[in-house]
Scaffold this active site. Sequence first.
Site, PDB file in Angstrom:
ATOM      1  N   LEU A  14       7.524 -11.891   2.932  1.00  0.00           N
ATOM      2  CA  LEU A  14       8.370 -10.703   2.989  1.00  0.00           C
ATOM      3  C   LEU A  14       7.668  -9.593   2.206  1.00  0.00           C
ATOM      4  O   LEU A  14       7.289  -9.787   1.050  1.00  0.00           O
ATOM      5  CB  LEU A  14       9.745 -10.999   2.400  1.00  0.00           C
ATOM      6  CG  LEU A  14      10.793  -9.878   2.458  1.00  0.00           C
ATOM      7  CD1 LEU A  14      12.202 -10.484   2.492  1.00  0.00           C
ATOM      8  CD2 LEU A  14      10.702  -8.903   1.282  1.00  0.00           C
ATOM      9  N   SER A  19       6.654   1.060   5.871  1.00  0.00           N
ATOM     10  CA  SER A  19       6.672   2.113   6.895  1.00  0.00           C
ATOM     11  C   SER A  19       5.379   2.898   6.945  1.00  0.00           C
ATOM     12  O   SER A  19       5.079   3.565   7.947  1.00  0.00           O
ATOM     13  CB  SER A  19       7.855   3.066   6.669  1.00  0.00           C
ATOM     14  OG  SER A  19       7.724   3.737   5.431  1.00  0.00           O
ATOM     15  N   ILE A  22      -0.122   1.406   2.111  1.00  0.00           N
ATOM     16  CA  ILE A  22      -0.546   0.052   1.756  1.00  0.00           C
ATOM     17  C   ILE A  22       0.393  -0.988   2.359  1.00  0.00           C
ATOM     18  O   ILE A  22      -0.050  -2.032   2.837  1.00  0.00           O
ATOM     19  CB  ILE A  22      -0.607  -0.115   0.228  1.00  0.00           C
ATOM     20  CG1 ILE A  22      -1.677   0.794  -0.376  1.00  0.00           C
ATOM     21  CG2 ILE A  22      -0.893  -1.569  -0.147  1.00  0.00           C
ATOM     22  CD1 ILE A  22      -1.717   0.782  -1.896  1.00  0.00           C
ATOM     23  N   GLY A  23       1.698  -0.720   2.342  1.00  0.00           N
ATOM     24  CA  GLY A  23       2.649  -1.690   2.865  1.00  0.00           C
ATOM     25  C   GLY A  23       2.449  -1.963   4.338  1.00  0.00           C
ATOM     26  O   GLY A  23       2.476  -3.117   4.780  1.00  0.00           O
ATOM     27  N   SER A 147      -0.099  -0.296 -10.084  1.00  0.00           N
ATOM     28  CA  SER A 147      -0.980   0.870 -10.056  1.00  0.00           C
ATOM     29  C   SER A 147      -1.873   0.780 -11.270  1.00  0.00           C
ATOM     30  O   SER A 147      -1.519   0.133 -12.269  1.00  0.00           O
ATOM     31  CB  SER A 147      -0.148   2.162 -10.124  1.00  0.00           C
ATOM     32  OG  SER A 147      -0.964   3.294 -10.384  1.00  0.00           O
ATOM     33  N   TYR A 160       6.669   7.943 -13.946  1.00  0.00           N
ATOM     34  CA  TYR A 160       6.046   6.995 -13.023  1.00  0.00           C
ATOM     35  C   TYR A 160       5.287   5.913 -13.784  1.00  0.00           C
ATOM     36  O   TYR A 160       5.444   4.714 -13.512  1.00  0.00           O
ATOM     37  CB  TYR A 160       5.120   7.732 -12.062  1.00  0.00           C
ATOM     38  CG  TYR A 160       4.390   6.843 -11.099  1.00  0.00           C
ATOM     39  CD1 TYR A 160       5.041   6.304  -9.996  1.00  0.00           C
ATOM     40  CD2 TYR A 160       3.040   6.533 -11.284  1.00  0.00           C
ATOM     41  CE1 TYR A 160       4.373   5.469  -9.104  1.00  0.00           C
ATOM     42  CE2 TYR A 160       2.369   5.699 -10.398  1.00  0.00           C
ATOM     43  CZ  TYR A 160       3.033   5.175  -9.315  1.00  0.00           C
ATOM     44  OH  TYR A 160       2.371   4.351  -8.439  1.00  0.00           O
TER      45      TYR A 160
END
Length: 287
Positions: A14, A19, A22-23, A147, A160
């Site tokens: 999963l 969208s 990287i994903g 990151s 972030y």
Amino acid sequence: MPSTSPNAQPKTALITGTSSGIGLAAAVAAAQAGWHTVATMRDTSRADALRQAAADAGVADRIEVRRLDVTDPASVAACVEAVLAEHGRLDAVVNNAGAGHVGTIEQETVADVRAVMEVNFFGVVEVARATLPHLRASRGRLITVTSVGGVVGQPFNEAYCAAKFAVEGFLESLAPVAATTGVTVTLVEPGAVASEFVANVNVDIPAALEAAGPYAPALRNYLDRTANAFAAAQSPADAAATIVAALEADRPALRMQTSEAARGFVATKLKDLDGSATLAVTNGWVA
């Protein structure tokens, strides 16, 4: 590794935030490596690019798109339950969903910071909490895309980097506990990646500079440096290759950087006992 036997059920992974970037690349690459990939995203109407990439790679039959909003516990639970009901197992989870943010604390609100933490940190926590029992059953993998900003604090990335630091601390702490039950935890640390992630930060540069007040010169220098860094950015497919390596390795490391540039940058911090070498780098971004 996924079984190559024609009669064996393929392993299920999963992946969140698929969208774009990287994903998306990781979902396709995992499917190419033989995994049945549950590619999740908050808005499934944005799945066309993934579906096209999967078709072009010849793996459309190994990718299914499901809705999952990492900031909504009910959405996470519903997705995980549906995957288990349909496939009976969950062998790997890749926490990739996240959102960039540029700003400095004097000029934003605590609510802004909380929003960044919600998607980048608490979303990871929520997915980990929901999936660990099933990963324990399969002796699976929990992989999280953080990151280099989860190791090195970066100017105008306070919220972030705080979220990514939190992710690193959370999972570094969890790793030995999870290992006692057969679950492997890995942090994947990209540097600059050419993807929609940066565009989605939605910085109106002229407006940001006008509003920056005493920080305007530093912000201009930071933005110029960042633009140059992303001009030579790694491709999403190259970054995704590290995720697949973490899925496939017999014993993946706790930390895996996605490029030589990322490795060099992170190494500056990890061998910097007093912080001076790190500041020597980041001070130069804004001075």
